[in-house]
Scaffold this motif. Structure first.
Motif, mmCIF file in Angstrom:
data_model
loop_
_atom_site.group_PDB
_atom_site.id
_atom_site.type_symbol
_atom_site.label_atom_id
_atom_site.label_comp_id
_atom_site.label_asym_id
_atom_site.label_seq_id
_atom_site.Cartn_x
_atom_site.Cartn_y
_atom_site.Cartn_z
ATOM 1 N N GLU A 77 0.993 12.560 4.519
ATOM 2 C CA GLU A 77 0.735 11.800 3.296
ATOM 3 C C GLU A 77 1.818 10.742 3.069
ATOM 4 O O GLU A 77 1.523 9.604 2.678
ATOM 5 C CB GLU A 77 0.670 12.750 2.088
ATOM 6 C CG GLU A 77 -0.555 13.640 2.060
ATOM 7 C CD GLU A 77 -1.835 12.840 1.871
ATOM 8 O OE1 GLU A 77 -1.760 11.751 1.269
ATOM 9 O OE2 GLU A 77 -2.892 13.300 2.330
ATOM 10 N N GLN A 78 3.055 11.108 3.317
ATOM 11 C CA GLN A 78 4.151 10.168 3.140
ATOM 12 C C GLN A 78 4.022 8.992 4.107
ATOM 13 O O GLN A 78 4.192 7.827 3.718
ATOM 14 C CB GLN A 78 5.490 10.881 3.349
ATOM 15 C CG GLN A 78 6.704 9.990 3.153
ATOM 16 C CD GLN A 78 8.014 10.743 3.385
ATOM 17 O OE1 GLN A 78 8.000 11.961 3.571
ATOM 18 N NE2 GLN A 78 9.113 10.020 3.377
ATOM 19 N N LEU A 79 3.706 9.289 5.358
ATOM 20 C CA LEU A 79 3.537 8.215 6.347
ATOM 21 C C LEU A 79 2.341 7.330 6.003
ATOM 22 O O LEU A 79 2.395 6.107 6.198
ATOM 23 C CB LEU A 79 3.362 8.825 7.743
ATOM 24 C CG LEU A 79 4.577 9.554 8.308
ATOM 25 C CD1 LEU A 79 4.232 10.214 9.633
ATOM 26 C CD2 LEU A 79 5.748 8.608 8.485
ATOM 27 N N LYS A 80 1.285 7.951 5.479
ATOM 28 C CA LYS A 80 0.103 7.177 5.089
ATOM 29 C C LYS A 80 0.441 6.205 3.964
ATOM 30 O O LYS A 80 0.036 5.024 3.992
ATOM 31 C CB LYS A 80 -1.008 8.134 4.664
ATOM 32 C CG LYS A 80 -2.286 7.454 4.254
ATOM 33 C CD LYS A 80 -3.330 8.464 3.838
ATOM 34 C CE LYS A 80 -4.616 7.777 3.380
ATOM 35 N NZ LYS A 80 -5.634 8.759 2.933
ATOM 36 N N GLN A 81 1.175 6.669 2.981
ATOM 37 C CA GLN A 81 1.553 5.809 1.857
ATOM 38 C C GLN A 81 2.455 4.666 2.319
ATOM 39 O O GLN A 81 2.299 3.513 1.889
ATOM 40 C CB GLN A 81 2.256 6.639 0.776
ATOM 41 C CG GLN A 81 1.348 7.643 0.084
ATOM 42 C CD GLN A 81 2.094 8.513 -0.908
ATOM 43 O OE1 GLN A 81 3.301 8.320 -1.119
ATOM 44 N NE2 GLN A 81 1.395 9.466 -1.505
ATOM 45 N N GLU A 82 3.399 4.974 3.199
ATOM 46 C CA GLU A 82 4.272 3.924 3.710
ATOM 47 C C GLU A 82 3.478 2.886 4.489
ATOM 48 O O GLU A 82 3.728 1.674 4.373
ATOM 49 C CB GLU A 82 5.358 4.537 4.595
ATOM 50 C CG GLU A 82 6.356 5.397 3.830
ATOM 51 C CD GLU A 82 7.383 6.031 4.746
ATOM 52 O OE1 GLU A 82 7.270 5.824 5.976
ATOM 53 O OE2 GLU A 82 8.277 6.732 4.245
ATOM 54 N N TYR A 83 2.505 3.344 5.293
ATOM 55 C CA TYR A 83 1.689 2.411 6.075
ATOM 56 C C TYR A 83 0.855 1.519 5.142
ATOM 57 O O TYR A 83 0.780 0.292 5.340
ATOM 58 C CB TYR A 83 0.777 3.196 7.017
ATOM 59 C CG TYR A 83 -0.221 2.335 7.741
ATOM 60 C CD1 TYR A 83 0.167 1.559 8.834
ATOM 61 C CD2 TYR A 83 -1.552 2.289 7.327
ATOM 62 C CE1 TYR A 83 -0.754 0.761 9.500
ATOM 63 C CE2 TYR A 83 -2.478 1.496 7.994
ATOM 64 C CZ TYR A 83 -2.068 0.731 9.077
ATOM 65 O OH TYR A 83 -2.987 -0.064 9.732
ATOM 66 N N GLU A 84 0.233 2.117 4.129
ATOM 67 C CA GLU A 84 -0.585 1.333 3.201
ATOM 68 C C GLU A 84 0.255 0.317 2.437
ATOM 69 O O GLU A 84 -0.184 -0.814 2.174
ATOM 70 C CB GLU A 84 -1.295 2.268 2.227
ATOM 71 C CG GLU A 84 -2.379 3.117 2.891
ATOM 72 C CD GLU A 84 -3.028 4.073 1.920
ATOM 73 O OE1 GLU A 84 -2.508 4.200 0.791
ATOM 74 O OE2 GLU A 84 -4.039 4.710 2.291
ATOM 75 N N LEU A 85 1.482 0.691 2.072
ATOM 76 C CA LEU A 85 2.367 -0.232 1.372
ATOM 77 C C LEU A 85 2.729 -1.426 2.256
ATOM 78 O O LEU A 85 2.717 -2.586 1.807
ATOM 79 C CB LEU A 85 3.628 0.500 0.916
ATOM 80 C CG LEU A 85 4.676 -0.341 0.178
ATOM 81 C CD1 LEU A 85 4.081 -0.937 -1.105
ATOM 82 C CD2 LEU A 85 5.908 0.496 -0.139
ATOM 83 N N ARG A 86 3.042 -1.154 3.524
ATOM 84 C CA ARG A 86 3.372 -2.246 4.448
ATOM 85 C C ARG A 86 2.165 -3.162 4.658
ATOM 86 O O ARG A 86 2.302 -4.391 4.714
ATOM 87 C CB ARG A 86 3.844 -1.677 5.785
ATOM 88 C CG ARG A 86 5.237 -1.077 5.736
ATOM 89 C CD ARG A 86 5.807 -0.897 7.135
ATOM 90 N NE ARG A 86 4.988 -0.001 7.939
ATOM 91 C CZ ARG A 86 5.171 1.300 8.034
ATOM 92 N NH1 ARG A 86 6.155 1.876 7.340
ATOM 93 N NH2 ARG A 86 4.390 2.039 8.793
ATOM 94 N N GLN A 87 0.967 -2.564 4.757
ATOM 95 C CA GLN A 87 -0.235 -3.371 4.919
ATOM 96 C C GLN A 87 -0.487 -4.246 3.694
ATOM 97 O O GLN A 87 -0.898 -5.407 3.822
ATOM 98 C CB GLN A 87 -1.436 -2.443 5.171
ATOM 99 C CG GLN A 87 -1.427 -1.766 6.528
ATOM 100 C CD GLN A 87 -1.559 -2.773 7.665
ATOM 101 O OE1 GLN A 87 -2.397 -3.661 7.618
ATOM 102 N NE2 GLN A 87 -0.711 -2.623 8.669
ATOM 103 N N GLN A 88 -0.244 -3.705 2.529
ATOM 104 C CA GLN A 88 -0.450 -4.473 1.295
ATOM 105 C C GLN A 88 0.519 -5.648 1.228
ATOM 106 O O GLN A 88 0.145 -6.760 0.812
ATOM 107 C CB GLN A 88 -0.256 -3.562 0.080
ATOM 108 C CG GLN A 88 -0.709 -4.178 -1.235
ATOM 109 C CD GLN A 88 -2.208 -4.450 -1.258
ATOM 110 O OE1 GLN A 88 -2.982 -3.720 -0.655
ATOM 111 N NE2 GLN A 88 -2.598 -5.519 -1.952
ATOM 112 N N ILE A 89 1.758 -5.428 1.655
ATOM 113 C CA ILE A 89 2.740 -6.513 1.658
ATOM 114 C C ILE A 89 2.314 -7.622 2.620
ATOM 115 O O ILE A 89 2.396 -8.815 2.312
ATOM 116 C CB ILE A 89 4.125 -5.968 2.030
ATOM 117 C CG1 ILE A 89 4.628 -5.025 0.931
ATOM 118 C CG2 ILE A 89 5.122 -7.095 2.253
ATOM 119 C CD1 ILE A 89 5.931 -4.326 1.264
ATOM 120 N N VAL A 90 1.828 -7.206 3.780
ATOM 121 C CA VAL A 90 1.392 -8.199 4.769
ATOM 122 C C VAL A 90 0.179 -8.970 4.259
ATOM 123 O O VAL A 90 0.085 -10.201 4.414
ATOM 124 C CB VAL A 90 1.081 -7.506 6.116
ATOM 125 C CG1 VAL A 90 0.438 -8.475 7.084
ATOM 126 C CG2 VAL A 90 2.355 -6.938 6.720
#
Length: 238
Positions: A177-190
């Motif tokens: 879950e933590q890795l998923k949230q970090e990935y989604e945050l990076r995608q949103q920034i991009v």
């Protein structure tokens, strides 16, 4: 060789005696060398046993029959050496067989000792259960089982990663879950980063314009931005 009946001067008698003594010394010396060669050959023959009985016999005969020997002496030495080699072979086979039997007996004794120790362990558990006071009979069966299994636990060196573990599964789920949230945050920034796009349109002549959209915008959003930009020149687009 004697001097009985010999007639001659005293010097001749002394010379003959010296020759006899020299011959006797040479005979004793040859006899001693012969005995030494026989002893050396016997020892060397047994040390070279690994090369084969035929090679050992041939080498021993070659060393023991140096010089002129009669056929009977040669046959006698050959027979003696063959008997010695055969006796050595039998002894070696007996020693190997005894060593193998001894190793087998030790292995069986060790196995029997381990089996006996295991049986005694179970017997001790049963005796402790039978000798317990009558008061303990009122305790729940779960408590009796726990007492009987005292000392039994996990081996810390055993690999148990393949076994189900609720705590480990929860930790893995939290990590996912933590890795998923970090990935989604990076995608949103991009996706929110600006992206300049050059496009062309034709109204009788070619035109090139540039509009800035976000990397995460859809085609519809891009067309909307283009329409908004051209609406100042083309009223029908308003």
């Amino acid at each position: 060789m004697g001097l009985q009946g010999y007639v001659g001067s005293g010097e001749d008698v002394r010379r003959i005696r010296r020759q006899e003594q020299q011959l006797e010394e040479e005979r004793k010396k040859r006899e001693a060398e012969k005995q030494q060669r026989e002893a050396n050959v016997s020892a060397a023959g047994f040390r070279q046993f690994g090369k084969g009985a035929a090679e050992t016999l041939e080498a021993a005969l070659g060393q023991q029959t140096v010089g002129l020997v009669t056929r009977a002496e040669f046959a006698e030495k050959q027979r003696t050496l063959q008997e010695q080699i055969a006796a050595h072979q039998d002894k070696r086979k007996r020693d190997e067989l005894e060593a193998a039997n001894k190793a087998k007996e030790e292995k069986q004794a060790k196995r029997a000792k381990l089996t006996s120790k295991s049986k005694l362990s179970f017997a001790d558990d049963e005796e402790e259960e039978e000798d317990s006071p009558a008061v303990n009979s009122t305790k729940p069966k779960a408590a009796a089982s726990a007492t009987k299994l005292t000392g039994i636990g996990k081996d810390p060196t055993t690999h148990t990663a393949f076994l189900p573990d609720k705590e480990r599964e929860q930790q893995e789920q939290q990590l996912r879950e933590q890795l998923k949230q970090e990935y989604e945050l990076r995608q949103q920034i991009v996706k929110n980063e600006p992206l300049p796009v050059t496009y062309s349109y034709w109204d009788g002549t070619g035109h090139r314009r540039k509009v800035v959209v976000r990397k995460g915008d859809t085609i519809a959003q891009f067309l909307k931005a283009v329409k908004l930009q051209l609406s100042e020149e083309f009223r029908e687009l308003r």
